[in-house]
Enzyme design. Structure first.
Site, PDB file in Angstrom:
ATOM      1  N   GLU A  24      79.262  67.402  82.252  1.00 59.15           N
ATOM      2  CA  GLU A  24      79.466  66.568  83.446  1.00 59.15           C
ATOM      3  C   GLU A  24      78.190  65.851  83.880  1.00 59.15           C
ATOM      4  O   GLU A  24      78.247  64.962  84.733  1.00 59.15           O
ATOM      5  CB  GLU A  24      80.008  67.431  84.590  1.00 59.15           C
ATOM      6  N   GLY A  93      91.305  67.784  88.398  1.00 53.90           N
ATOM      7  CA  GLY A  93      92.708  67.543  88.133  1.00 53.90           C
ATOM      8  C   GLY A  93      93.265  66.540  89.140  1.00 53.90           C
ATOM      9  O   GLY A  93      92.984  66.632  90.328  1.00 53.90           O
ATOM     10  N   MET A 203      87.022  72.947  91.695  1.00 53.61           N
ATOM     11  CA  MET A 203      86.672  74.319  92.019  1.00 53.61           C
ATOM     12  C   MET A 203      85.324  74.472  92.747  1.00 53.61           C
ATOM     13  O   MET A 203      84.856  75.595  92.911  1.00 53.61           O
ATOM     14  CB  MET A 203      86.673  75.167  90.726  1.00 53.61           C
ATOM     15  N   GLU A 204      84.717  73.347  93.173  1.00 50.09           N
ATOM     16  CA  GLU A 204      83.371  73.459  93.772  1.00 50.09           C
ATOM     17  C   GLU A 204      83.131  72.599  95.007  1.00 50.09           C
ATOM     18  O   GLU A 204      82.359  72.992  95.903  1.00 50.09           O
ATOM     19  CB  GLU A 204      82.283  73.084  92.733  1.00 50.09           C
ATOM     20  N   ASP A 227      92.561  65.656  83.884  1.00 49.93           N
ATOM     21  CA  ASP A 227      93.890  66.229  83.622  1.00 49.93           C
ATOM     22  C   ASP A 227      94.712  66.017  84.882  1.00 49.93           C
ATOM     23  O   ASP A 227      94.184  65.572  85.909  1.00 49.93           O
ATOM     24  CB  ASP A 227      93.749  67.727  83.292  1.00 49.93           C
TER      25      ASP A 227
HETATM   26  N1  SAH Z   1      86.184  77.725  80.649  1.00 52.57           N
HETATM   27  C1  SAH Z   1      86.049  76.411  81.182  1.00 52.57           C
HETATM   28  C2  SAH Z   1      86.113  76.479  82.687  1.00 52.57           C
HETATM   29  C3  SAH Z   1      86.338  75.190  83.303  1.00 52.57           C
HETATM   30  S1  SAH Z   1      87.151  75.330  84.828  1.00 52.57           S
HETATM   31  C4  SAH Z   1      84.794  75.787  80.651  1.00 52.57           C
HETATM   32  O1  SAH Z   1      83.694  76.287  80.944  1.00 52.57           O
HETATM   33  O2  SAH Z   1      84.867  74.820  79.903  1.00 52.57           O
HETATM   34  C5  SAH Z   1      87.438  73.647  85.196  1.00 52.57           C
HETATM   35  C6  SAH Z   1      86.267  72.891  85.755  1.00 52.57           C
HETATM   36  O3  SAH Z   1      86.658  71.532  85.897  1.00 52.57           O
HETATM   37  C7  SAH Z   1      85.890  73.341  87.163  1.00 52.57           C
HETATM   38  O4  SAH Z   1      84.501  73.203  87.333  1.00 52.57           O
HETATM   39  C8  SAH Z   1      86.687  72.416  88.092  1.00 52.57           C
HETATM   40  O5  SAH Z   1      85.899  71.935  89.163  1.00 52.57           O
HETATM   41  C9  SAH Z   1      87.137  71.237  87.217  1.00 52.57           C
HETATM   42  N2  SAH Z   1      88.593  71.024  87.059  1.00 52.57           N
HETATM   43  C10 SAH Z   1      89.118  70.110  86.199  1.00 52.57           C
HETATM   44  N3  SAH Z   1      90.462  70.151  86.216  1.00 52.57           N
HETATM   45  C11 SAH Z   1      90.818  71.122  87.100  1.00 52.57           C
HETATM   46  C12 SAH Z   1      92.071  71.652  87.517  1.00 52.57           C
HETATM   47  N4  SAH Z   1      93.223  71.205  87.015  1.00 52.57           N
HETATM   48  N5  SAH Z   1      92.085  72.676  88.423  1.00 52.57           N
HETATM   49  C13 SAH Z   1      90.907  73.137  88.927  1.00 52.57           C
HETATM   50  N6  SAH Z   1      89.689  72.678  88.552  1.00 52.57           N
HETATM   51  C14 SAH Z   1      89.616  71.671  87.642  1.00 52.57           C
END
Ligand code: SAH
Length: 264
Positions: A24, A93, A203-204, A227
């Site tokens: 990112e 998302g 998520m942040e 997504d």
């Molecule tokens: N195991 C994964 C974790 C990613 S979690 C990895 O390290 O590649 C998803 C991350 O993208 C989070 O930081 C969140 O802020 C963002 N994100 C993207 N799409 C999301 C969704 N549908 N729901 C929640 N967070 C999402």
């Protein structure tokens, strides 16, 4: 016009730039290394990269995933690095019905969709703080949105052709955050029902916004849609993150950082 960024350059106080995952940030740390050199400070198990990038003194770091990670990193940026303001860049998302993969959302407000101390406090309100929707710094968000609009105008069609996405659009409004990766029609439907004006879920961001609210530090959040938070989300997220997220981040941050005082 005086801006936070040009003020930061004048006062020497840096801008904090935060993301959850390395993809990112695009090539931001490499760009800093080439421009000014990088001083890396390890603090609380995170690396903070200090230097100048696109003409702006910055501290760049990765929060990793989730609200606690974002909150503790934002707090360190404020207290250990004395940042003037914080900008979060990353993917999210899409929740709004017209928000598509490849679009960009700049937050006007942020809310924690998983906080619920009802019936003691209204659902979504942070107990004893009395806030559910956290604001951003209007001038900073305007500048960020202007940088996104310039990117879309300059490169949007080429990006869409290259990545096989829709031509990107820039949205501004509510971003919601929680400690869940939202990836099912049921979870997405529940979110839309509870928060009909939500444009994106991640998520942040709302954790950063709460910390900045509590300390009176300006912040802004930009999210590219990786997504649509439904059953396709895991695959869409992973391919967007690895193939596309860095291109967007590089293009947006270069335009945002490079033109202090241009009025956005
Ligand atoms: N195991 C994964 C974790 C990613 S979690 C990895 O390290 O590649 C998803 C991350 O993208 C989070 O930081 C969140 O802020 C963002 N994100 C993207 N799409 C999301 C969704 N549908 N729901 C929640 N967070 C999402």
């Amino acid at each position: 016009m005086s801006t936070l960024i040009s003020e930061a350059a004048a006062t020497g106080r840096p801008l904090g730039i935060l993301a959850a995952l390395p993809q990112e940030l695009g090539d931001l740390i490499e760009a800093m290394r080439a421009e000014s050199g990088v001083r890396t400070v390890t603090h609380g198990r995170r690396d903070y990269h200090v230097g100048t990038v696109h003409g702006t003194p910055c501290v760049v770091t990765l929060a990793r995933v989730g609200k606690v990670a974002a909150a503790v990193t934002a707090s360190a940026l404020i207290h250990a690095f004395d940042v003037e303001a914080i900008v979060f860049t990353g993917v999210a998302g899409g929740v709004g019905s017209d928000v598509r993969v490849g679009d960009i959302v700049v937050a006007s407000t942020l809310l924690q969709h998983d906080i619920d101390a009802s019936p003691l406090f209204p659902r979504f309100e942070v107990p004893l703080l009395g806030v559910s929707r956290f604001g951003v710094d209007a001038a900073l968000a305007d500048r960020l949105a202007a940088a996104c609009e310039r990117f879309v105008a300059d490169e949007g069609a080429a990006c869409a052709a290259r990545f096989g996405t829709h031509e990107p659009r820039v949205h501004r409004g509510l971003i919601v955050s929680g400690d869940q990766f939202v990836a099912s029609a049921a979870a997405l439907g529940a979110l839309r029902f509870a928060l009909p004006d939500a444009l994106a879920v991640e998520m942040e961001g709302a954790a950063l916004a709460q910390v900045c609210h509590e300390y009176g530090v300006p912040c802004a959040v930009v999210r590219t849609i990786s997504d649509t938070a439904d059953d396709h989300a895991p695959a869409s997220f992973m391919s967007f993150l690895t193939e596309i997220a860095g291109t967007y981040s590089n293009a947006i941050l270069a335009r945002f950082l490079a033109v202090p005082g241009s009025g956005g």
